[in-house]
Design a protein around this motif. Structure first.
Motif, short mmCIF file in Angstrom:
data_model
loop_
_atom_site.label_atom_id
_atom_site.label_comp_id
_atom_site.label_asym_id
_atom_site.label_seq_id
_atom_site.Cartn_x
_atom_site.Cartn_y
_atom_site.Cartn_z
N GLU A 186 0.85 -1.19 0.00
CA GLU A 186 0.00 0.00 0.00
C GLU A 186 0.89 1.24 0.00
O GLU A 186 1.78 1.38 0.83
N GLY A 187 0.65 2.12 -0.92
CA GLY A 187 1.50 3.28 -1.08
C GLY A 187 1.37 4.32 0.01
O GLY A 187 2.20 5.20 0.15
N ALA A 188 0.34 4.27 0.80
CA ALA A 188 0.08 5.31 1.79
C ALA A 188 0.83 5.11 3.11
O ALA A 188 0.70 5.94 4.01
N LEU A 189 1.61 4.07 3.24
CA LEU A 189 2.29 3.79 4.51
C LEU A 189 3.62 4.53 4.61
O LEU A 189 4.42 4.52 3.67
N ALA A 190 3.83 5.15 5.75
CA ALA A 190 5.11 5.83 6.02
C ALA A 190 6.18 4.79 6.31
O ALA A 190 5.88 3.63 6.62
N SER A 191 7.44 5.21 6.24
CA SER A 191 8.55 4.27 6.44
C SER A 191 8.51 3.62 7.82
O SER A 191 8.80 2.44 7.97
N GLY A 192 8.13 4.39 8.84
CA GLY A 192 8.04 3.83 10.19
C GLY A 192 6.97 2.75 10.29
O GLY A 192 7.18 1.72 10.93
N GLU A 193 5.84 2.99 9.64
CA GLU A 193 4.75 1.99 9.63
C GLU A 193 5.18 0.75 8.86
O GLU A 193 4.87 -0.37 9.27
N LEU A 194 5.90 0.93 7.77
CA LEU A 194 6.40 -0.22 7.01
C LEU A 194 7.33 -1.06 7.88
O LEU A 194 7.24 -2.29 7.91
N ARG A 195 8.23 -0.38 8.59
CA ARG A 195 9.16 -1.08 9.47
C ARG A 195 8.42 -1.82 10.57
O ARG A 195 8.72 -2.99 10.86
#
Length: 152
Positions: free
Chosen positions: A98-107
């Motif tokens: 999902e393109g809307a996720l920030a890098s912290g959320e991805l981590r």
């Protein structure tokens, strides 16, 4: 396990693989190269290692501790399911695209995916240990009885 079990650090899967690498049973590096440069390689007996891990869980933990750990794992997975609105770690992994996720959320999601997979491995081992608990206890008792008879 989650650290609640007195045996070793969590996760069981990581312990399992670390023990395989460190115990000398996994000799994939092999012997030094021979005259032709070839190396003899050995593969660990993963079946034996699996049963040893199950046996260790049984010997180092009371049945109630294993049940409590199983419940804790289930609760943690249910929390992730509710938090991320998914049923499986695979579905959570799909959400990484999902393109809307920030890098912290991805981590954070990657970390949860890793822990979720580890929890499933732990849960599988604990279920096996609980299923075999009585049989292993009976075998241990039989071994003790035989040893007592030999001494007497």
């Amino acid at each position: 396990m989650h650290g609640r079990l007195g045996c070793r650090e969590r996760p069981a899967t990581r312990r399992f693989h670390l023990r395989v690498r460190c115990s000398g049973r996994d000799q994939r590096a092999g012997r030094p190269a021979g005259p032709g440069g070839e190396t003899t390689r050995y593969q660990p007996d993963y079946t034996r290692l699996l049963f040893e891990e199950i046996r260790t869980l049984i010997e180092e933990n009371a049945r109630e501790e294993l049940r409590n750990e199983l419940a804790a794992i289930t609760e943690e997975i249910e929390e992730w399911q509710a938090t991320y609105d998914v049923e499986t770690w695979e579905a959570l992994e799909q959400s990484l695209a999902e393109g809307a996720l920030a890098s912290g959320e991805l981590r954070d999601r990657r970390d949860v995916i890793t822990r979720w997979e580890e929890n499933l491995g732990d849960r599988r081992l604990i279920k096996h240990a609980l299923a075999l608990y009585s049989d292993v206890e009976a075998a241990r008792e039989q071994r003790i009885n035989v040893a007592d008879r030999v001494r007497n």
